[in-house]
Every structure is written in structure tokens, then in C-alpha cells.
Design an enzyme around this catalytic site. Sequence first.
Site, short mmCIF file in Angstrom:
data_model
loop_
_atom_site.label_atom_id
_atom_site.label_comp_id
_atom_site.label_asym_id
_atom_site.label_seq_id
_atom_site.Cartn_x
_atom_site.Cartn_y
_atom_site.Cartn_z
CD GLU A 191 2.26 -21.73 -28.02
OE1 GLU A 191 1.20 -22.23 -27.60
OE2 GLU A 191 3.18 -22.43 -28.51
CD GLU A 243 6.63 -22.95 -25.94
OE1 GLU A 243 5.88 -23.88 -26.30
OE2 GLU A 243 6.27 -21.99 -25.25
O1 AHR Z 1 5.60 -26.49 -23.86
C1 AHR Z 1 4.27 -26.76 -23.56
C2 AHR Z 1 3.33 -25.70 -24.13
O2 AHR Z 1 3.39 -25.72 -25.51
C3 AHR Z 1 3.64 -24.27 -23.79
O3 AHR Z 1 3.14 -23.90 -22.56
C4 AHR Z 1 2.96 -23.52 -24.87
O4 AHR Z 1 3.57 -22.28 -25.15
C5 AHR Z 1 2.99 -24.49 -26.05
O5 AHR Z 1 1.76 -24.62 -26.63
#
Ligand code: AHR
Length: 494
Positions: free
Chosen positions: A173, A297
Site C-alpha cells: 500500500e 488483501e
Molecule cells: O489488513 C489491515 C490493513 O489493511 C493492512 O495493514 C493494510 O495493508 C490495509 O490497509
Amino acid sequence: MKKIQVNVNDRKSTINKNIYGHFAEHLGRCIYNGIYVGEDSDIPNTKGMRNDIVEALKHVKLPVLRWPGGCFADEYHWKDGIGPKENRKKMVNTHWGGVVEDNSFGTHEFMELCRQIGCEPYINGNVGSGTVQEMSEWVEYLTFDGVSPMAELRRQNGQQEPWKVKYWGVGNENWGCGGNMRPEFYADLYRQFQTYVRNYGDNKIYKIACGANAQDLNWTEQVMKIAGRHMHALTLHYYTLPTGNWFGSKGSATDFDEKMYYTTLNKTLYMDKLISDHLQIMHRYDPENRVDLIVDEWGSWYDVEPGTNPGFLYQQNTMRDAMIAALNFNIFHKYSDRIVMTNIAQTINVLQAMVLTEGEKMLLTPTYHAYDLYKDHHDATHVYSYADTAPIKNSADSPVPEVSVTASVDANGILTISLVNPSATEERPLQIEIAGLAASKISGKILSGGYKDMNTFDNANNVTVKDFNSAKATAEGVELTMPACSIITLRVEK
Ligand code: AHR
């Protein structure tokens, strides 16, 4: 009676088992007080890893585990987490709750965890606050077998042989918590960092570039344009928030009505369009489809459980989450020619978790059971399936299909059909026409319940997988009736 078609002869791509991958971050009680309790704990453990959790994860054949973050990855300095534990630096986990990170779980512990589970490690390196040298040395420490400062340091720390590490993330991210970068800037940094991520001996690293947040197509466009030829895969992150509101209430994990149920499922189905849109852009810069897409994710994101640390992202898990999982699996199968891995966030005690713990108690969530129901699809060949259905009429006016289906054939020729009936109230009689296989032996498993049903520490088996024996072979294939809010997996043989 709804009609489903499955054609065993219409073979598509392999469903990479890594589509069923996971993610464990130094966040809340995922690692500490989650899977890792330390060797001195009264909770039965092996080298500090909870035995009950490791067994549960082995049971669903967890194939690959991403670590150490997440946002934590771009604040993590791996050398803080090696060597004698008493000498390891204590620091503050600034991103997640401001708690003490004592670094007692580091590189060696993570590799040991993967060994115990029997899964591949996926390590996410630090671009946001790290250096090229730091990332390069981490790879050397892990995978180099010869004479070098990092290989020597690893041996001093008790690991003689290098490990095998294939999956390597270059930042996380980086458009947000990983440095608030513009895509052009990240793409240049990616090119630089990845240059020094070396292959040592026969360890071949598969380089993963940080991809877009949800519908940020420009990120994908710029990163592919500038750095596409230097990567094996690009990622995508998409979370399902019932209210769609990042800055206010996201909605409760357990206290929601039927309208919110359908709204949530409708939002999760957006994954399909997102994948398709990002793939189109990737294809423009990579017409040979050499670069894979990884959704590293995804999952539901609700308000934290009342009274818990807001920085810990601890939420309960209901049948709604099992539906979210299964609907996404069916989408991932559809794109299995291009999607080689996904990592649900996160394995233990965080967001859409598989396992929740409270002291020595642990429970398996409905999401866990959805993973269990789909494990026969791992590395099987995706085959054609089609459901002739309409959207469920619902008070939220959020289209959700009456039934969702996916099918695959494994190496032994056994057909696996997984079906989702998302209706909160209606059972669904189904007629499955199967071409290419005369069904005679059928077995089934089911997960079902009310859409708000969950497992609690007092009633840990309220929602669980059961045998489903009422699917009948017919001249055309199989007939069955799915209860409301259910997921069924059928194994069909000649
Ligand atoms: O999964 C929680 C958070 O969500 C992670 O650390 C991040 O990559 C995303 O914003």
C-alpha cells in the site's frame, strides 16, 4: 427449480491452491496472543506456536502465508527481529494501537510457523521506510548458502541451511500507509528495490509489486507502464465495508438486518468488476499476460467489537462472512487463468479471521468453514459452470444472485461442485445438468444457518460443516435443495 449446467469436458485453467492463501500481520492479536504465545506459555505450543491453531490451519491446507504486513511491513526492520530474544529491540507499533512490539516473533519464528503449517512463506519487504540494502540483505540472510555476512549471521542465529523463499513483496500500500507515494514514484522505487532482490542458488524469487487500492485504475496503469516488465505479479486490495464508509461507522459485525446483509453481499461482488477492470489495464501493457494478479488483501471490515482496542481490528464473524468468502472464491475461480494467489485479511483475531482466541480458548469461524468446504478445489482444473438465475429480490435493492456456482475436476477425475445460496429466507431447489460425467456416486458437505449465526466461546460449534446426503443422482446429473443461507460442496464420481 433452478437450472445449473456443468461441463466437465470444458476445461479451463488450474485453480492455484494459493488462491486460498492467508495474511498474518503484526496487528492486534494476530501474531502475539494469537498464533504466537511463546514457549513458556501454559497454552500447548510448539516453539511458541499454538498447537490447536496450527492443527486447524493444516486441516484446511493453508497453502501460503503473507507476513509481516500490511502497513506494518513498511515500518518493519527485520534485523530487529533476529538473534537472542532478550537482545531484541522493543519498539512501538505506531500503526496498530501504539502497543509494544518486542520483536520476539521475527524471521526465524515466521519460517518455523510456515514449516509447522506446511505452507509457503510470502514475505513483504519494506519500501516505505526501509532501504534497498536492508531488503537486499534480508533476501541474502534467508536464502544464501555461501560465504557472506548475512549467511554467516543466519548461521550464528542457529539456522545453518538457507530457507527457500519464493514470494517476495516489494512494499505494501505504498499509495497510503506505505509512504503516500504517487504511482510514478513508487514504480521507479520498485524498479530500484527489485534489482537487488537476488536469486541465490536455486532459490528463484517471484517478485510482487504493490498494486492498487480498489478502483484506483491509474495506479495499475502507471505501475504497469513504468515497471511491468520487472515484476512477476501485481497486487490488488479490496475490502468489503457494509456501509462503504471508511471514516465513519463501517457497520457492526454481528448486529445487522437483512437489508444490510444483502448490501454487504452486493458490495463484495464488486470484486468481479474490479478484477476485470484491472486485468484489462494490465493486458494493455502486458499483452502476453506474463504478469499475474494477486489479491493479497480482501475480506470484510466492520467496526471493532465494542470495548476492544480500535487499533486491533478485532471483529466477530457470522454466516454473512462465510457467504462473502464463498462468493469471492467463485469469482477467483472464474479468473483463475490470471489470479494465482489471494490472501484474506487476516488469519487470527483480525478482520475476517479464520480463528478467534480468548486466552486458551479458540473457535473456528464460519469463514474458516467456508475454506474447509472449498479445499478440494485446490490445484484442480476449473471447468465450465453456469447458473440460470435471477437476482434475489430484496429490501436493500442490492442485486445478489439466487445461486452462485463453481466447479472443478481433480487429478483423479472427481468433480467438485460448490454452490452458494445467499438467500436469507428461501431454500433453493436445483437441477444440475452435468455433461461429460455420468454421476453415480455423490457425497456432500454443507455449511448453513441464519445469516447472523456465529460461533462464540460458549458455543463454538454452532456453525460448522455437516454431511449433506440429500443430493440425488438423476439421468442428467444431480438434484438437490439448498437450505436458505447455505454453502454446499458436492463430490461427484462416475
Ligand atoms: O489488513 C489491515 C490493513 O489493511 C493492512 O495493514 C493494510 O495493508 C490495509 O490497509
